[in-house]
Write an enzyme that holds these catalytic residues in place. Structure first.
Site, PDB file in Angstrom:
ATOM      1  N   ASP A  39       0.814  -1.221   0.000  1.00 31.42           N
ATOM      2  CA  ASP A  39       0.000   0.000   0.000  1.00 31.42           C
ATOM      3  C   ASP A  39       0.849   1.273   0.000  1.00 31.42           C
ATOM      4  O   ASP A  39       0.596   2.204   0.780  1.00 31.42           O
ATOM      5  CB  ASP A  39      -0.919   0.036   1.231  1.00 31.42           C
ATOM      6  CG  ASP A  39      -1.638  -1.273   1.499  1.00 31.42           C
ATOM      7  OD1 ASP A  39      -1.933  -1.985   0.527  1.00 31.42           O
ATOM      8  OD2 ASP A  39      -1.907  -1.566   2.679  1.00 31.42           O
ATOM      9  N   GLU A 209     -11.338  -0.817  -3.358  1.00 34.23           N
ATOM     10  CA  GLU A 209     -10.632  -0.082  -2.298  1.00 34.23           C
ATOM     11  C   GLU A 209      -9.486   0.709  -2.915  1.00 34.23           C
ATOM     12  O   GLU A 209      -9.333   0.762  -4.131  1.00 34.23           O
ATOM     13  CB  GLU A 209     -10.087  -1.064  -1.250  1.00 34.23           C
ATOM     14  CG  GLU A 209      -9.104  -2.085  -1.828  1.00 34.23           C
ATOM     15  CD  GLU A 209      -8.791  -3.229  -0.881  1.00 34.23           C
ATOM     16  OE1 GLU A 209      -9.541  -3.419   0.090  1.00 34.23           O
ATOM     17  OE2 GLU A 209      -7.788  -3.911  -1.122  1.00 34.23           O
TER      18      GLU A 209
END
Length: 325
Positions: A39, A209
């Site tokens: 991420d 997401e």
């Protein structure tokens, strides 16, 4: 925290970070630094590239953040434990998906914590502040900034975008819903939209997401991750709009697994410098099957004559050195 660091390092396979030379040109290599990290949020501060990733290990151990800095995209310095749950008192398990912005000489660090599943649980999106990009960061509010589900969006995976007029917007959300909010410049709360609402849903087709936004030639490029983060089909798609509010009509996928390189390529960010666009993302090596075996990588991103993003080819070489000074 020492035991947690040891536990997480046992789970991590530290890959040798190799700099490639081709025709006397230095390349970053992929992955760009050692360890399991995911991420990644990439940004430029103080004439340096910075990457803020998730420490990719079991939920009870991933309770701290490291970050990395570089002057050229090739040589990276690790800054350890810039924030952890000894500072964020309301967080008790995994913290992930960092995002960061600078405003008025302060650095504001956003994160997800506790992976809440309903409005009765404690957790959500938090924010911390520091005087330097490498911290140490301190909890700004002493509580989550967003701790409830609005429009069906789990309060995770936040990204803060500063528009040309100085307005800050936050895009966030899991569980296949994405919200946007207008956030105060001190990041302590929100500013209502013209219609009086706080949370606007802007979910595009196939969104899962990991939202991200950048602006190019007056257009708003909205990007997100699709598929499951634990599986090989994790990927990045995008839309282009004339407004930060959308509508965001899905154009297509631009980053996905490659049977010759890696699987699970997603949850990315973009750094723009010297007319170069770099996509920073995580992927899972072909030799790995564990869900936490994710490494941070970088490749160039380009556009066609109509402004659409060209499909990104993952590489082992990475990108050429690009010194900021």
């Amino acid at each position: 925290m020492k035991k947690l660091f040891i536990g997480c390092s046992v789970f991590a396979l530290f890959i040798s970070c190799i700099s490639f030379r081709q025709k006397n040109v230095l390349y970053s290599g992929n992955p760009i630094f050692q360890g399991w990290y995911a991420d990644p949020e990439g940004v430029v501060f103080d004439d340096k590239y910075w990457i803020y990733p998730t420490v990719s290990c079991p939920y009870t151990e991933g309770v701290y953040f490291d970050c990395f800095s570089s002057s050229d995209l090739v040589h990276w310095e690790k800054h350890s434990n810039i924030l952890d749950t000894t500072e964020i008192k309301w967080a008790w398990q995994t913290m992930w998906a960092p995002a960061i912005v600078e405003n008025n000489g302060k650095y504001y660090f956003f994160f997800s914590a506790n992976d809440i599943q309903n409005d009765d649980q404690v957790g959500g999106i938090g924010v911390a502040v520091a005087d330097r990009p490498q911290g140490p960061f301190k909890d700004l509010l002493g509580k989550p900034l967003i701790d409830k589900f609005y429009n069906g969006a789990q309060p995770i995976d936040q990204f803060v975008f500063k528009d040309d007029d100085g307005t800050f917007y936050m895009y966030y959300g899991g569980w296949r819903h994405c919200n946007m909010v207008k956030i105060k410049s001190d990041f302590t709360g929100f500013i209502p939209f013209d219609d009086g609402s706080i949370f606007k849903e802007v979910t595009p087709e196939n969104y899962v997401e990991g939202p991200f936004m950048f602006k190019r030639k007056g257009k708003y490029y909205f990007m997100w991750s699709e598929g499951g983060w634990t599986g090989p089909d994790y990927r990045v798609a995008y839309a282009i709009a004339d407004s930060p509010f959308g509508p965001f009509k899905r154009i297509g996928t631009i980053l996905e697994q490659d049977p010759d390189i890696a699987t699970g390529a997603g949850h990315h960010s973009v750094i723009i410098v010297k007319d170069k666009y770099y996509i920073i993302y995580h992927r899972r090596p072909l030799t790995e099957t564990d869900q936490f075996s994710r490494a941070t990588c970088i490749d160039e991103m380009s556009f066609d004559e109509n402004g659409f993003i060209n499909p990104i080819k993952m590489t082992f070489e990475g990108v050429k050195a690009n010194p900021l000074k």
